[in-house]
Design an enzyme around this catalytic site. Structure first.
Site, PDB file in Angstrom:
ATOM      1  N   GLU A  45      -7.019   4.663   7.842  1.00  0.00           N
ATOM      2  CA  GLU A  45      -6.963   6.107   7.499  1.00  0.00           C
ATOM      3  C   GLU A  45      -8.258   6.720   6.807  1.00  0.00           C
ATOM      4  O   GLU A  45      -8.539   7.800   6.944  1.00  0.00           O
ATOM      5  CB  GLU A  45      -5.729   6.438   6.603  1.00  0.00           C
ATOM      6  CG  GLU A  45      -4.317   6.018   7.431  1.00  0.00           C
ATOM      7  CD  GLU A  45      -3.169   5.643   6.703  1.00  0.00           C
ATOM      8  OE1 GLU A  45      -3.074   5.817   5.505  1.00  0.00           O
ATOM      9  OE2 GLU A  45      -2.214   5.129   7.361  1.00  0.00           O
TER      10      GLU A  45
ATOM     11  N   GLU B 269      -5.751  -4.877  10.188  1.00  0.00           N
ATOM     12  CA  GLU B 269      -4.922  -4.107  10.543  1.00  0.00           C
ATOM     13  C   GLU B 269      -5.053  -3.083  11.902  1.00  0.00           C
ATOM     14  O   GLU B 269      -5.818  -2.410  11.967  1.00  0.00           O
ATOM     15  CB  GLU B 269      -4.823  -3.115   9.352  1.00  0.00           C
ATOM     16  CG  GLU B 269      -4.521  -3.699   8.148  1.00  0.00           C
ATOM     17  CD  GLU B 269      -3.809  -2.581   7.278  1.00  0.00           C
ATOM     18  OE1 GLU B 269      -2.716  -2.836   6.813  1.00  0.00           O
ATOM     19  OE2 GLU B 269      -4.535  -1.442   7.041  1.00  0.00           O
TER      20      GLU B 269
ATOM     21  N   ASN C 218       1.065  -1.072   0.094  1.00  0.00           N
ATOM     22  CA  ASN C 218       0.061  -0.022  -0.089  1.00  0.00           C
ATOM     23  C   ASN C 218       0.834   1.247   0.051  1.00  0.00           C
ATOM     24  O   ASN C 218       1.455   1.520   0.999  1.00  0.00           O
ATOM     25  CB  ASN C 218      -0.884   0.072   1.202  1.00  0.00           C
ATOM     26  CG  ASN C 218      -1.605   1.203   1.487  1.00  0.00           C
ATOM     27  OD1 ASN C 218      -1.851   1.987   0.441  1.00  0.00           O
ATOM     28  ND2 ASN C 218      -2.105   1.345   2.547  1.00  0.00           N
TER      29      ASN C 218
ATOM     30  N   HIS D 269      -9.703   1.131   4.729  1.00  0.00           N
ATOM     31  CA  HIS D 269      -8.408   1.479   5.351  1.00  0.00           C
ATOM     32  C   HIS D 269      -8.782   2.309   6.915  1.00  0.00           C
ATOM     33  O   HIS D 269      -9.540   3.164   6.550  1.00  0.00           O
ATOM     34  CB  HIS D 269      -7.333   1.882   4.728  1.00  0.00           C
ATOM     35  CG  HIS D 269      -5.965   1.959   5.046  1.00  0.00           C
ATOM     36  ND1 HIS D 269      -5.538   2.905   6.082  1.00  0.00           N
ATOM     37  CD2 HIS D 269      -4.853   1.079   4.818  1.00  0.00           C
ATOM     38  CE1 HIS D 269      -4.290   2.720   6.316  1.00  0.00           C
ATOM     39  NE2 HIS D 269      -3.739   1.648   5.844  1.00  0.00           N
TER      40      HIS D 269
ATOM     41  N   LYS E 247       0.258   4.018  -0.410  1.00  0.00           N
ATOM     42  CA  LYS E 247      -0.455   5.448   0.345  1.00  0.00           C
ATOM     43  C   LYS E 247      -0.101   6.560  -0.577  1.00  0.00           C
ATOM     44  O   LYS E 247      -0.338   6.412  -1.980  1.00  0.00           O
ATOM     45  CB  LYS E 247       0.036   5.638   1.912  1.00  0.00           C
ATOM     46  CG  LYS E 247       0.096   4.454   2.823  1.00  0.00           C
ATOM     47  CD  LYS E 247       0.020   4.828   4.249  1.00  0.00           C
ATOM     48  CE  LYS E 247       0.296   3.453   4.876  1.00  0.00           C
ATOM     49  NZ  LYS E 247      -0.241   3.624   6.372  1.00  0.00           N
TER      50      LYS E 247
ATOM     51  N   SER F 239       3.201  -2.216  10.381  1.00  0.00           N
ATOM     52  CA  SER F 239       4.581  -2.278  10.520  1.00  0.00           C
ATOM     53  C   SER F 239       5.067  -3.685  10.340  1.00  0.00           C
ATOM     54  O   SER F 239       6.200  -3.939  10.982  1.00  0.00           O
ATOM     55  CB  SER F 239       4.882  -1.671  12.025  1.00  0.00           C
ATOM     56  OG  SER F 239       4.454  -0.435  12.408  1.00  0.00           O
TER      57      SER F 239
ATOM     58  N   GLY G  16       2.017   2.124  10.631  1.00  0.00           N
ATOM     59  CA  GLY G  16       2.971   3.275  10.566  1.00  0.00           C
ATOM     60  C   GLY G  16       3.613   3.799  11.869  1.00  0.00           C
ATOM     61  O   GLY G  16       4.456   4.702  12.020  1.00  0.00           O
TER      62      GLY G  16
HETATM   63  C1  PEP Z   1      -0.796   0.218   5.831  1.00  0.00           C
HETATM   64  O1  PEP Z   1      -1.096   1.399   5.830  1.00  0.00           O
HETATM   65  O2  PEP Z   1      -1.801  -0.605   5.378  1.00  0.00           O
HETATM   66  C2  PEP Z   1       0.133  -0.562   6.730  1.00  0.00           C
HETATM   67  C3  PEP Z   1      -0.040  -1.661   7.322  1.00  0.00           C
HETATM   68  O3  PEP Z   1       1.147   0.601   7.112  1.00  0.00           O
HETATM   69  P1  PEP Z   1       2.696   0.291   7.668  1.00  0.00           P
HETATM   70  O4  PEP Z   1       3.059  -1.245   7.028  1.00  0.00           O
HETATM   71  O5  PEP Z   1       3.466   1.323   7.493  1.00  0.00           O
HETATM   72  O6  PEP Z   1       2.477  -0.059   9.127  1.00  0.00           O
END
Ligand code: PEP
Length: 246
Positions: A95, A164, A9, A93, A11, A208, A170
């Protein structure tokens, strides 16, 4: 045994030059014994599609409209994504839920329209830190998934689910394999009550994930790969995660 899936992803990151470099390195690093995809910002989808044509890496988008067309300024419709060969679209997601007020029902509608146009929705669910600390994790993820199950009926078997935890996205803070597996098992149980095909469905972990923790997470019985944010922006890091899934 379920084949693993690793989805990057990006982003709101990238540029035409940076994307070309990243994809060239990724193509050289693969193929892997796992399904791999990148979900990229809308303006780059056409160029990414050309670059990945005939390669073992699929592509997709990070969101879509819940409508097929019409007066929805600024939105992007699933049939448009389909025209560019997108296989996947991320919906719900955290976000989008937090910053754009997307409700469980909107997320479910997006999953429905994605399936209607033969894209695979990657449906994200996950709890905030306050919800985890308040022992609400199970209730939150079940509520989020339940809206999608209710809307899709037996077609739920065609989606990919991504667990998630919001506190792990992040932040550099990853759920332990045990913590993640516990939620994945719960989600699979919920899917089993909705479809006979739950054992064939992929449930990804995101939050992460990096080269040094991917293998341990992917070794868990109900973790079928990852949704990867930060580590998908560097070819070497993403390739290492893909290798861990292979
Ligand atoms: C994400 O944005 O779906 C995500 C898992 O980000 P990160 O791997 O940076 O935590």
């Amino acid at each position: 045994m379920r084949r693993k899936l690793v989805v990057g992803n990006w982003k709101m990151n990238g540029s035409r030059v940076a994307n070309a470099d990243l994809l060239a390195e990724l193509k050289a690093a693969g193929p892997w014994n796992a399904d791999v995809a990148v979900c990229v910002p809308f303006p780059y989808i056409g160029e990414v599609a050309l670059s990945l044509q005939g390669e073992a890496i699929a592509w997709g988008a990070q969101d879509c409209s819940a409508h097929a067309s019409g007066a929805y300024t600024g939105e992007v419709a699933v049939p448009m994504l389909a025209e560019f060969g997108c296989r996947y679209v991320i919906v719900g997601h955290s976000e989008r839920r937090a910053l754009h007020g997307e409700s469980d029902q909107i997320v479910a509608e997006k999953a429905r329209i994605a399936l209607a146009h033969k894209l695979v929705p990657i449906v994200c669910v996950g709890e905030t830190l306050a919800e985890r600390e308040g022992e609400q994790t199970d209730a939150v993820v079940k509520r989020q998934l339940s809206a999608v199950i209710h809307t899709l009926g037996h077609c739920i078997s065609q989606v990919v689910v991504a667990y998630e935890p919001v506190w792990a996205i992040g932040t550099g803070r990853t759920a332990t394999p045990d913590q993640a597996q516990a939620v994945h098992a719960l989600l699979r149980k919920q899917l089993k009550a909705a479809t006979e095909r739950a054992d064939d469905m992929k449930i990804l972990y995101g939050g992460s994930v990096k080269a040094d923790n991917a293998a341990q997470l992917f070794a868990e019985a109900d973790i079928d790969g990852g949704l990867i944010g930060g580590a998908s922006l560097k070819a070497a890091d993403f390739a290492a995660v893909c290798r861990a899934a292979s």
